[in-house]
Design an enzyme around this catalytic site. Structure first.
Site, PDB file in Angstrom:
ATOM      1  CG  ASP A  32      38.082  43.965  49.597  1.00 24.41           C
ATOM      2  OD1 ASP A  32      37.655  44.050  48.423  1.00 24.41           O
ATOM      3  OD2 ASP A  32      38.619  44.922  50.195  1.00 24.41           O
ATOM      4  CG  HIS A  49      34.543  39.962  40.535  1.00 25.50           C
ATOM      5  ND1 HIS A  49      34.832  40.365  41.818  1.00 25.50           N
ATOM      6  CD2 HIS A  49      34.448  41.100  39.796  1.00 25.50           C
ATOM      7  CE1 HIS A  49      34.904  41.693  41.856  1.00 25.50           C
ATOM      8  NE2 HIS A  49      34.686  42.158  40.647  1.00 25.50           N
ATOM      9  CG  LEU A 143      27.547  25.983  57.005  1.00 27.29           C
ATOM     10  CD1 LEU A 143      28.763  25.984  57.917  1.00 27.29           C
ATOM     11  CD2 LEU A 143      28.001  26.248  55.583  1.00 27.29           C
TER      12      LEU A 143
END
Ligand code: IPE
Ligand code: IPE
Ligand code: MG
Length: 257
Positions: A32, A49, A143
């Site tokens: 955020d 963004h 991962l």
């Protein structure tokens, strides 16, 4: 006697002491603060963004240096569809660019990509790109990177219940395991640590079932500024937490009359 170990090794040793050697198996992140990051620089929100998307790789590298097996990123919630069309479009384009640009890196680093949420709510061309990336990386056993895009925790539960009812499992046979197996996260371990950047202290509909016993870590740093050292701080804090899962710690048990 002077310490002659290379600096990197010294740092890792210090870190290992800080965490007590306990690192979470699964870290989930609420990324955020992109908008506020941009606003403080007089830039459009889309620039925030973009900077946020560019930060992802930096972060992933640090996680696998610590041997963390699962990282889940909250990139776009079911509620984020209510943002202005232009912002939604720029987030969709960024997801596509991220997947395209990083494919080689996923393969080189043995990363397995997953998507959590309603894929069919995304434009068809993006669905195809995501599905191709998932297929191409499905044998990678390093991962596991799950991207939540058009994901909501309540929607996850509703969708799971719909699947359970459709499969005609009798009500008395529905267990926590049944629900786990029908969530978007089926097969993934629950998050051990949730990190939320940018100061707000809430889950915003993120993995609400799966985070029942997650440790929550909040930092004021905006997502595009959240770097390797911030991860180390979060992991060190995790290492200090006493996870009890409703039980007593052995040290508490000694005090039971
Ligand atoms: C997080 O950044 C990214 C998404 C929710 C898509 P925000 O866009 O929410 O940034 P702030 O909260 O407005 O600063
Ligand atoms: C949560 O951030 C969703 C993502 C990071 C993708 P929001 O910015 O949408 O959450 P609220 O609106 O502050 O709760
Ligand atoms: Mg926000």
């Amino acid at each position: 006697m002077p310490n002659t170990k290379p600096e990197a090794l010294q740092k890792e040793e210090i870190f290992s002491k800080l965490t007590g050697g306990r690192v979470p198996g699964h870290v989930a992140i609420i990324m955020d603060g992109n908008g506020r990051w941009a606003q403080e620089r007089n830039l459009p929100r889309a620039a925030g963004h973009r900077a946020g998307a560019e930060n992802i790789w930096r972060i992933l590298e640090r996680f696998w240096e610590h041997g963390i097996g699962y990282v889940t990123l909250y990139a776009f919630s079911t509620e984020n569809w209510n943002r202005p069309q232009t912002e939604v479009r720029s987030l969709i384009r960024l997801l596509d660019r991220f997947i395209k640009n990083e494919m080689d890196t996923f393969q080189k680093n043995n990363v397995q990509l997953k998507h959590l949420g309603h894929l069919e709510q995304l434009p068809l061309w993006l669905q195809n790109h995501i599905e191709a990336a998932i297929e191409a990386t499905k044998e990678n056993d390093g991962l596991v990177l799950s991207i939540c895009f058009s994901y909501g925790g309540r929607d996850d539960l509703v969708t799971a219940l719909q699947k359970i009812i459709d499969s005609e499992i009798p009500a008395h046979a529905v267990s926590e395991e049944t629900i786990h197996n029908h969530l978007f996260t089926a097969g993934l371990p629950d998050p051990d640590l949730v990190i939320r950047t940018a100061g707000d202290q809430r889950l915003s509909n993120f993995l609400i079932w799966q985070c029942a016993y997650a440790e929550l870590y909040f930092t004021d740093t905006y997502w595009p500024d959240f770097g390797r050292e911030d991860i180390d701080l979060a992991l060190a804090e995790y290492g200090r937490r006493k996870r009890k899962f409703g039980r007593l710690l052995p040290s508490d048990e000694k005090r039971v009359p």
